[in-house]
Design a protein around this motif. Sequence first.
Motif, PDB file in Angstrom:
ATOM      1  N   ASP A 363       7.939 -16.727  -2.645  1.00  0.00           N
ATOM      2  CA  ASP A 363       8.642 -16.600  -1.442  1.00  0.00           C
ATOM      3  C   ASP A 363       7.603 -15.722  -0.400  1.00  0.00           C
ATOM      4  N   HIS A 364       7.212 -16.580   0.637  1.00  0.00           N
ATOM      5  CA  HIS A 364       6.449 -16.237   1.860  1.00  0.00           C
ATOM      6  C   HIS A 364       6.560 -14.865   2.391  1.00  0.00           C
ATOM      7  N   ARG A 365       7.901 -14.577   2.591  1.00  0.00           N
ATOM      8  CA  ARG A 365       8.196 -13.293   3.053  1.00  0.00           C
ATOM      9  C   ARG A 365       7.691 -12.082   2.479  1.00  0.00           C
ATOM     10  N   LEU A 366       8.074 -12.361   0.936  1.00  0.00           N
ATOM     11  CA  LEU A 366       7.526 -11.313  -0.085  1.00  0.00           C
ATOM     12  C   LEU A 366       6.143 -11.278  -0.254  1.00  0.00           C
ATOM     13  N   ALA A 367       5.443 -12.244   0.167  1.00  0.00           N
ATOM     14  CA  ALA A 367       3.842 -12.154  -0.129  1.00  0.00           C
ATOM     15  C   ALA A 367       3.700 -11.315   1.330  1.00  0.00           C
ATOM     16  N   HIS A 368       4.090 -11.468   2.377  1.00  0.00           N
ATOM     17  CA  HIS A 368       3.814 -10.709   3.769  1.00  0.00           C
ATOM     18  C   HIS A 368       4.015  -9.177   3.369  1.00  0.00           C
ATOM     19  N   ALA A 369       5.060  -8.832   2.606  1.00  0.00           N
ATOM     20  CA  ALA A 369       5.465  -7.540   2.171  1.00  0.00           C
ATOM     21  C   ALA A 369       4.479  -6.681   1.477  1.00  0.00           C
ATOM     22  N   ALA A 370       4.001  -7.668   0.314  1.00  0.00           N
ATOM     23  CA  ALA A 370       2.898  -7.182  -0.245  1.00  0.00           C
ATOM     24  C   ALA A 370       1.519  -6.836   0.564  1.00  0.00           C
ATOM     25  N   ALA A 371       1.151  -7.817   1.157  1.00  0.00           N
ATOM     26  CA  ALA A 371       0.065  -7.620   2.100  1.00  0.00           C
ATOM     27  C   ALA A 371       0.106  -6.212   2.880  1.00  0.00           C
ATOM     28  N   VAL A 372       1.303  -6.058   3.458  1.00  0.00           N
ATOM     29  CA  VAL A 372       1.352  -4.824   4.290  1.00  0.00           C
ATOM     30  C   VAL A 372       1.154  -3.718   3.546  1.00  0.00           C
ATOM     31  N   VAL A 373       1.804  -3.492   2.271  1.00  0.00           N
ATOM     32  CA  VAL A 373       1.840  -2.316   1.490  1.00  0.00           C
ATOM     33  C   VAL A 373       0.183  -2.214   0.934  1.00  0.00           C
ATOM     34  N   GLY A 374      -0.573  -3.321   0.833  1.00  0.00           N
ATOM     35  CA  GLY A 374      -1.697  -3.469   0.383  1.00  0.00           C
ATOM     36  C   GLY A 374      -2.631  -2.808   1.596  1.00  0.00           C
ATOM     37  N   LEU A 375      -2.242  -2.745   2.624  1.00  0.00           N
ATOM     38  CA  LEU A 375      -3.263  -1.838   3.675  1.00  0.00           C
ATOM     39  C   LEU A 375      -3.295  -0.340   3.558  1.00  0.00           C
ATOM     40  N   ALA A 376      -2.103   0.289   2.642  1.00  0.00           N
ATOM     41  CA  ALA A 376      -2.148   1.534   2.504  1.00  0.00           C
ATOM     42  C   ALA A 376      -2.418   2.000   0.916  1.00  0.00           C
ATOM     43  N   VAL A 377      -2.318   0.881   0.052  1.00  0.00           N
ATOM     44  CA  VAL A 377      -2.522   1.331  -1.392  1.00  0.00           C
ATOM     45  C   VAL A 377      -3.604   0.340  -2.144  1.00  0.00           C
ATOM     46  N   ASP A 378      -4.499   1.180  -2.587  1.00  0.00           N
ATOM     47  CA  ASP A 378      -5.442   0.330  -3.202  1.00  0.00           C
ATOM     48  C   ASP A 378      -5.060  -0.504  -4.518  1.00  0.00           C
TER      49      ASP A 378
END
Length: 413
Positions: A363-378
């Motif tokens: 799901d493309h929208r879930l991939a977007h969400a994971a990328a956003v979290v990855g900005l704050a979490v290693d």
Amino acid sequence: MRLPGSKSMTARALVLGALSLGASTLRSPLRARDTELMAAGLRAMGCHVSTVDDNLWLLRPRPLGGPARVDVGAAGSVLRFLPPVAGLADGAVTFDGDERSRGRPMAPLIGALRSLGARVDYGTRLPLTVHGIGRVAGGAVTIDASASSQLVSGLLLAAPEFDRGVTVRHSGPPVPRAPHLRMTVQMLRAAGAGIDDSRPDVWVVEPGRLNGRAWDIEPDLLGAAPFLAVALVTGGTVTVAGWPPRSSVQPGGRLLDLMRQMGGAPTLTRQGLVMRGTGTVHGLTADLTDVAELAPVLAALAAVADSPSHLHGMAHLSAHETDRIAALVTGLTQLGADVTKDHDGLRIRPRPLRGTTFATHGDHRLAHAAAVVGLAVDGIRLDDVTCTAKTLPEFPRLWSTMVDGTGAFGGQD
């Protein structure tokens, strides 16, 4: 950065162009999996659709016919917009798609088409076959479109070609994503259709011919959400060039208001939409009925916020590409967030997060969400980033260029 064109506008312009008198052009369309499936489906029924030039697509309408087979993939817009068009074809048109599409709600649309005079073979899931005879009688129909506004849009887009036009009445819980219905109405009017939407939950389309025209496709504003979120999470500044004015047919104003409540500072300038962040994200309580596609990115922001969030009005997301609500609960919980599901949404209480693999479920929208979290979490790893090709094939390159200037996503990391 500059975003590709709106998927929703591209899809509607393709359908309207196929049903119009004279040629139509689409300037700055979105080339993605969903829109290419739409173009291919129209070609299968006989329309000339040229997508050779990435920036200018050309449609020349021709008599529609069958036999034809249309692959809808996982595209809800193709699944719901083209069967009414197939009713106008001379011959049988069969629709099939990915396993996820076979679980999407179609019964209201099929029932409506049969009531309007189309012959449709359909059980409880794909494939379905529309046996067109070159015309659809049309008339009045009542439909429960609470599962998706596309159920109404699909009927409206083809309705000018029906012998008696169509009067669609919605009966049931509120229709989600109402701004997309307003987009359908505005684009129909721009193509010359007579349409009355002055009464709540009633749409009347008069029979008549549509006019071919030049469509200027706006940037995809909902697709801007993960990129604007970068500013909020990092305390940086993001400028999206070509952001349309307040008269846009897309719900861009709602996106900016939600981002503002979460700590962003949006400003519309001559250069585009400028989003500034402070590095602190605030929790959010919001009804997302009209913009539920934003839920994954907003949930990701909520997971790194400084206070709890309640996102609701999104029960219909359970029938999207995947059960997005369940996937968000599972994915964010695995990262360490405290997430619970209520009757139509999520409650998110931020806690310290940890890096792990995030399941996108294709799901493309879930991939977007994971990328956003990855900005704050290693250490956040997406199990699949290629799924973003559904609506934004350039996502990995755009994201990596924005974040580190490399243009390389680094595998799935």
